[in-house]
Design a protein around this motif. Structure first.
Motif, PDB file in Angstrom:
ATOM      1  N   TRP A  53      19.134  82.350  17.434  1.00 19.85           N
ATOM      2  CA  TRP A  53      17.877  82.528  17.121  1.00 19.85           C
ATOM      3  C   TRP A  53      17.853  80.779  16.571  1.00 19.85           C
ATOM      4  O   TRP A  53      18.412  81.262  15.097  1.00 19.85           O
ATOM      5  CB  TRP A  53      17.558  83.417  16.066  1.00 19.85           C
ATOM      6  CG  TRP A  53      17.223  85.110  17.065  1.00 19.85           C
ATOM      7  CD1 TRP A  53      18.220  85.680  17.751  1.00 19.85           C
ATOM      8  CD2 TRP A  53      15.667  85.574  17.771  1.00 19.85           C
ATOM      9  NE1 TRP A  53      17.115  86.586  18.656  1.00 19.85           N
ATOM     10  CE2 TRP A  53      16.158  86.355  18.488  1.00 19.85           C
ATOM     11  CE3 TRP A  53      14.565  84.081  17.905  1.00 19.85           C
ATOM     12  CZ2 TRP A  53      14.767  86.796  19.739  1.00 19.85           C
ATOM     13  CZ3 TRP A  53      13.752  84.866  18.986  1.00 19.85           C
ATOM     14  CH2 TRP A  53      13.903  85.987  19.223  1.00 19.85           C
ATOM     15  N   ARG A 111      14.508  78.642  13.767  1.00 16.26           N
ATOM     16  CA  ARG A 111      13.384  78.834  13.421  1.00 16.26           C
ATOM     17  C   ARG A 111      12.570  77.500  12.377  1.00 16.26           C
ATOM     18  O   ARG A 111      13.752  76.941  12.299  1.00 16.26           O
ATOM     19  CB  ARG A 111      13.263  80.082  12.419  1.00 16.26           C
ATOM     20  CG  ARG A 111      13.635  79.636  11.004  1.00 16.26           C
ATOM     21  CD  ARG A 111      13.666  81.255  10.017  1.00 16.26           C
ATOM     22  NE  ARG A 111      14.426  81.181   8.434  1.00 16.26           N
ATOM     23  CZ  ARG A 111      14.818  81.911   7.292  1.00 16.26           C
ATOM     24  NH1 ARG A 111      14.259  82.433   8.243  1.00 16.26           N
ATOM     25  NH2 ARG A 111      14.920  81.565   6.535  1.00 16.26           N
ATOM     26  N   ARG A 147      14.307  72.758  11.999  1.00 14.31           N
ATOM     27  CA  ARG A 147      14.778  73.643  12.556  1.00 14.31           C
ATOM     28  C   ARG A 147      16.057  74.233  12.299  1.00 14.31           C
ATOM     29  O   ARG A 147      16.699  73.226  12.411  1.00 14.31           O
ATOM     30  CB  ARG A 147      14.249  73.527  14.021  1.00 14.31           C
ATOM     31  CG  ARG A 147      14.850  74.722  14.672  1.00 14.31           C
ATOM     32  CD  ARG A 147      13.978  74.953  15.981  1.00 14.31           C
ATOM     33  NE  ARG A 147      15.205  74.123  16.921  1.00 14.31           N
ATOM     34  CZ  ARG A 147      14.480  73.355  18.277  1.00 14.31           C
ATOM     35  NH1 ARG A 147      13.799  74.506  18.890  1.00 14.31           N
ATOM     36  NH2 ARG A 147      15.094  72.907  18.306  1.00 14.31           N
ATOM     37  N   ASP A 149      10.704  83.707   4.752  1.00 12.77           N
ATOM     38  CA  ASP A 149      10.958  83.630   5.826  1.00 12.77           C
ATOM     39  C   ASP A 149      10.322  83.724   7.549  1.00 12.77           C
ATOM     40  O   ASP A 149      10.534  83.700   8.380  1.00 12.77           O
ATOM     41  CB  ASP A 149      11.323  85.118   6.260  1.00 12.77           C
ATOM     42  CG  ASP A 149      13.207  85.468   5.734  1.00 12.77           C
ATOM     43  OD1 ASP A 149      12.906  86.986   5.330  1.00 12.77           O
ATOM     44  OD2 ASP A 149      13.883  84.705   5.557  1.00 12.77           O
ATOM     45  N   TYR A 187       9.360  81.722  15.508  1.00 15.76           N
ATOM     46  CA  TYR A 187      11.500  81.612  15.463  1.00 15.76           C
ATOM     47  C   TYR A 187      11.360  81.294  17.188  1.00 15.76           C
ATOM     48  O   TYR A 187      10.933  81.932  17.876  1.00 15.76           O
ATOM     49  CB  TYR A 187      11.674  83.555  15.264  1.00 15.76           C
ATOM     50  CG  TYR A 187      12.165  83.933  13.686  1.00 15.76           C
ATOM     51  CD1 TYR A 187      10.808  83.073  13.040  1.00 15.76           C
ATOM     52  CD2 TYR A 187      12.905  83.760  13.413  1.00 15.76           C
ATOM     53  CE1 TYR A 187      10.499  83.559  12.069  1.00 15.76           C
ATOM     54  CE2 TYR A 187      13.481  84.146  12.157  1.00 15.76           C
ATOM     55  CZ  TYR A 187      11.967  84.119  11.444  1.00 15.76           C
ATOM     56  OH  TYR A 187      12.629  83.931   9.281  1.00 15.76           O
ATOM     57  N   GLY A 215       8.692  79.970  21.364  1.00 20.95           N
ATOM     58  CA  GLY A 215       8.085  80.396  19.687  1.00 20.95           C
ATOM     59  C   GLY A 215       7.924  81.948  19.815  1.00 20.95           C
ATOM     60  O   GLY A 215       7.072  82.093  20.463  1.00 20.95           O
TER      61      GLY A 215
END
Length: 117
Positions: free
Chosen positions: A36, A38, A45, A90, A94, A110
């Motif tokens: 994973w 993000r 990224r 956060d 993702y 994503g």
């Protein structure tokens, strides 16, 4: 070829939880380690978490360690990211990725995760 499709993103309040999923199709899912990543607006990224082909080993970015858990179900061709104690930082799109070696060969489109303060 492996096709990856993320789902489960959304809007959540700070301190809340969310689980996002990534469904794979195409070649044998269990051949690939999964990751994973993000990307927040205006930022590059970044790596979030990784799980080996069998699911026996995981590793995490320091920023999410202890809050996020990556898991996989090879029978369902799906990898998950359980996110707890979410913070506004956060907030990002993702992405899941699949790799047969140390690099990642396939990427999903994503899913947006937004954490409000």
């Amino acid at each position: 070829q492996v096709q990856l499709a993320e789902s489960g993103g959304g809007l959540v309040q700070a301190g809340g939880s969310l689980r996002i999923s990534c469904a794979a199709s195409g070649r044998t899912f269990s051949l690939y380690a999964m990751g994973w990543f993000r990307q927040a607006p205006g930022k590059e990224r970044e790596f979030v978490a990784r799980i080996t082909r069998s699911g026996g080993s995981t590793n995490y970015a320091n920023s999410v360690k202890g809050r996020f858990t990556i898991s996989r179900d090879n029978a369902k061709n799906t990898v998950y990211l359980q996110m707890n104690s979410l913070k506004p930082e956060d907030t990002a799109v993702y992405y899941c990725a699949a790799g047969a070696t140390l690099s990642y060969d396939y990427w999903g489109q994503g899913t947006q995760v937004t954490v409000s303060s």
